[in-house]
Design a protein around this motif. Structure first.
Motif, PDB file in Angstrom:
ATOM      1  N   ARG A  22      -8.808 128.640 -75.013  1.00  0.00           N
ATOM      2  CA  ARG A  22      -7.876 128.424 -76.127  1.00  0.00           C
ATOM      3  C   ARG A  22      -7.620 126.945 -76.396  1.00  0.00           C
ATOM      4  N   THR A  23      -8.039 126.097 -75.483  1.00  0.00           N
ATOM      5  CA  THR A  23      -7.812 124.644 -75.609  1.00  0.00           C
ATOM      6  C   THR A  23      -9.152 123.925 -75.511  1.00  0.00           C
ATOM      7  N   HIS A  24      -9.129 122.635 -75.630  1.00  0.00           N
ATOM      8  CA  HIS A  24     -10.339 121.822 -75.455  1.00  0.00           C
ATOM      9  C   HIS A  24     -10.353 121.219 -74.060  1.00  0.00           C
ATOM     10  N   LEU A  25      -9.822 121.948 -73.099  1.00  0.00           N
ATOM     11  CA  LEU A  25      -9.771 121.492 -71.713  1.00  0.00           C
ATOM     12  C   LEU A  25     -10.586 122.439 -70.845  1.00  0.00           C
ATOM     13  N   SER A  26     -11.138 121.921 -69.798  1.00  0.00           N
ATOM     14  CA  SER A  26     -11.882 122.781 -68.873  1.00  0.00           C
ATOM     15  C   SER A  26     -10.910 123.468 -67.915  1.00  0.00           C
ATOM     16  N   ALA A  27     -11.365 124.560 -67.316  1.00  0.00           N
ATOM     17  CA  ALA A  27     -10.555 125.267 -66.322  1.00  0.00           C
ATOM     18  C   ALA A  27     -10.248 124.346 -65.152  1.00  0.00           C
ATOM     19  N   SER A  28     -11.206 123.503 -64.786  1.00  0.00           N
ATOM     20  CA  SER A  28     -11.016 122.557 -63.682  1.00  0.00           C
ATOM     21  C   SER A  28      -9.919 121.543 -64.013  1.00  0.00           C
ATOM     22  N   THR A  29      -9.911 121.040 -65.237  1.00  0.00           N
ATOM     23  CA  THR A  29      -8.870 120.091 -65.659  1.00  0.00           C
ATOM     24  C   THR A  29      -7.505 120.775 -65.641  1.00  0.00           C
ATOM     25  N   LEU A  30      -7.447 121.990 -66.155  1.00  0.00           N
ATOM     26  CA  LEU A  30      -6.180 122.733 -66.157  1.00  0.00           C
ATOM     27  C   LEU A  30      -5.679 122.961 -64.739  1.00  0.00           C
ATOM     28  N   SER A  31      -6.595 123.278 -63.832  1.00  0.00           N
ATOM     29  CA  SER A  31      -6.220 123.494 -62.432  1.00  0.00           C
ATOM     30  C   SER A  31      -5.626 122.227 -61.833  1.00  0.00           C
ATOM     31  N   ARG A  32      -6.238 121.077 -62.122  1.00  0.00           N
ATOM     32  CA  ARG A  32      -5.729 119.811 -61.588  1.00  0.00           C
ATOM     33  C   ARG A  32      -4.374 119.458 -62.206  1.00  0.00           C
ATOM     34  N   ILE A  33      -4.195 119.785 -63.483  1.00  0.00           N
ATOM     35  CA  ILE A  33      -2.893 119.532 -64.128  1.00  0.00           C
ATOM     36  C   ILE A  33      -1.820 120.393 -63.459  1.00  0.00           C
ATOM     37  N   GLU A  34      -2.109 121.680 -63.273  1.00  0.00           N
ATOM     38  CA  GLU A  34      -1.136 122.591 -62.663  1.00  0.00           C
ATOM     39  C   GLU A  34      -0.814 122.221 -61.219  1.00  0.00           C
ATOM     40  N   SER A  35      -1.791 121.658 -60.499  1.00  0.00           N
ATOM     41  CA  SER A  35      -1.564 121.315 -59.090  1.00  0.00           C
ATOM     42  C   SER A  35      -0.995 119.915 -58.914  1.00  0.00           C
ATOM     43  N   GLY A  36      -0.873 119.165 -60.008  1.00  0.00           N
ATOM     44  CA  GLY A  36      -0.325 117.817 -59.929  1.00  0.00           C
ATOM     45  C   GLY A  36      -1.382 116.762 -59.646  1.00  0.00           C
ATOM     46  N   GLY A  37      -2.641 117.148 -59.618  1.00  0.00           N
ATOM     47  CA  GLY A  37      -3.729 116.201 -59.349  1.00  0.00           C
ATOM     48  C   GLY A  37      -4.152 115.408 -60.569  1.00  0.00           C
ATOM     49  N   ARG A  38      -3.626 115.762 -61.729  1.00  0.00           N
ATOM     50  CA  ARG A  38      -3.974 115.043 -62.955  1.00  0.00           C
ATOM     51  C   ARG A  38      -2.766 115.016 -63.868  1.00  0.00           C
ATOM     52  N   ARG A  39      -2.598 113.887 -64.534  1.00  0.00           N
ATOM     53  CA  ARG A  39      -1.508 113.751 -65.505  1.00  0.00           C
ATOM     54  C   ARG A  39      -1.895 114.408 -66.815  1.00  0.00           C
ATOM     55  N   LEU A  40      -0.890 114.776 -67.541  1.00  0.00           N
ATOM     56  CA  LEU A  40      -1.079 115.452 -68.813  1.00  0.00           C
ATOM     57  C   LEU A  40      -0.861 114.455 -69.940  1.00  0.00           C
ATOM     58  N   ALA A  41      -1.833 114.339 -70.838  1.00  0.00           N
ATOM     59  CA  ALA A  41      -1.713 113.451 -71.998  1.00  0.00           C
ATOM     60  C   ALA A  41      -0.958 114.183 -73.113  1.00  0.00           C
ATOM     61  N   LEU A  42      -0.346 113.426 -74.017  1.00  0.00           N
ATOM     62  CA  LEU A  42       0.451 114.006 -75.094  1.00  0.00           C
ATOM     63  C   LEU A  42      -0.374 114.955 -75.962  1.00  0.00           C
ATOM     64  N   ASP A  43      -1.592 114.570 -76.317  1.00  0.00           N
ATOM     65  CA  ASP A  43      -2.406 115.455 -77.149  1.00  0.00           C
ATOM     66  C   ASP A  43      -2.750 116.753 -76.418  1.00  0.00           C
ATOM     67  N   GLN A  44      -2.885 116.700 -75.101  1.00  0.00           N
ATOM     68  CA  GLN A  44      -3.137 117.908 -74.316  1.00  0.00           C
ATOM     69  C   GLN A  44      -1.893 118.799 -74.302  1.00  0.00           C
ATOM     70  N   LEU A  45      -0.735 118.175 -74.245  1.00  0.00           N
ATOM     71  CA  LEU A  45       0.526 118.914 -74.233  1.00  0.00           C
ATOM     72  C   LEU A  45       0.689 119.724 -75.515  1.00  0.00           C
ATOM     73  N   VAL A  46       0.375 119.109 -76.644  1.00  0.00           N
ATOM     74  CA  VAL A  46       0.485 119.808 -77.933  1.00  0.00           C
ATOM     75  C   VAL A  46      -0.492 120.977 -77.968  1.00  0.00           C
ATOM     76  N   GLY A  47      -1.716 120.757 -77.540  1.00  0.00           N
ATOM     77  CA  GLY A  47      -2.710 121.832 -77.521  1.00  0.00           C
ATOM     78  C   GLY A  47      -2.316 122.975 -76.604  1.00  0.00           C
ATOM     79  N   LEU A  48      -1.755 122.637 -75.458  1.00  0.00           N
ATOM     80  CA  LEU A  48      -1.323 123.675 -74.514  1.00  0.00           C
ATOM     81  C   LEU A  48      -0.152 124.482 -75.068  1.00  0.00           C
ATOM     82  N   SER A  49       0.799 123.815 -75.720  1.00  0.00           N
ATOM     83  CA  SER A  49       1.941 124.552 -76.272  1.00  0.00           C
ATOM     84  C   SER A  49       1.464 125.522 -77.349  1.00  0.00           C
TER      85      SER A  49
END
Length: 177
Positions: A22-49
């Motif tokens: 549903r987004t332009h992010l990989s499952a691996s990137t999403l996993s790192r965001i959820e685990s705190g291993g990667r910061r979330l950019a503003l454009d990613q936040l809008v896409g996720l919402s």
């Protein structure tokens, strides 16, 4: 926020792969965001919402936010009013209705949505040509574009109303508030 992201995803029954689709992010990137291993950019936040069909406010809400709120006295409607923080267009009103229903000529119609529940007593809802008797613990939801009015029967009735912004404005206009 990463915990909220994961909770929202799981609450909707989505896997990381589903959300990635549903987004332009990989499952691996999403996993790192959820685990705190990667910061979330503003454009990613809008896409996720958008992908999670939620508001940005809901997605970034902080834990420990105010849970309990106090009512505001709404003098125009002689009611207690609570604003819903997560749905700012929705207002909850508690009114004590003491007068009988007004003359049908005084019924009003307005845009918006309304839902009510009678906490105690009996309420008469005049909805167009129909008259509905609503007793304790019964609720009513109706089209506010149909002329309507309500009043108490046999003594005071305590009513909890949930109205959207348009319906709230319609009632304030009626009551001169």
């Amino acid at each position: 926020m990463r915990k909220r992201l994961r909770a929202l995803r799981l609450a909707q029954g989505l896997t990381l792969d589903d959300l990635a689709g549903r987004t332009h992010l990989s499952a691996s990137t999403l996993s790192r965001i959820e685990s705190g291993g990667r910061r979330l950019a503003l454009d990613q936040l809008v896409g996720l919402s958008r992908a999670l069909d939620t508001s940005l406010d809901e997605l970034v809400a902080m834990q420990g936010e105010q849970v309990v709120s106090n009512p505001v006295k709404d003098h125009g409607m002689d009611a207690l009013r609570w604003q819903m923080r997560r749905s700012p267009d929705t207002v909850i009103l508690r009114r004590r209705v003491v007068d009988p229903p007004p003359d049908p000529a005084r019924m009003r119609a307005h845009t918006g949505q309304e839902w009510l529940v009678v906490l105690s007593g009996t309420l008469i809802l005049q909805l167009g040509a129909q008259r509905h008797r609503i007793t304790q613990d019964q609720s009513a939801e109706f089209d506010t574009l149909v002329p309507h009015a309500f009043g108490a029967e046999g003594g005071p009735a305590d009513v909890l109303l949930v109205v959207d912004r348009a319906a709230g404005r319609g009632h304030h206009d009626e009551d001169g508030g």
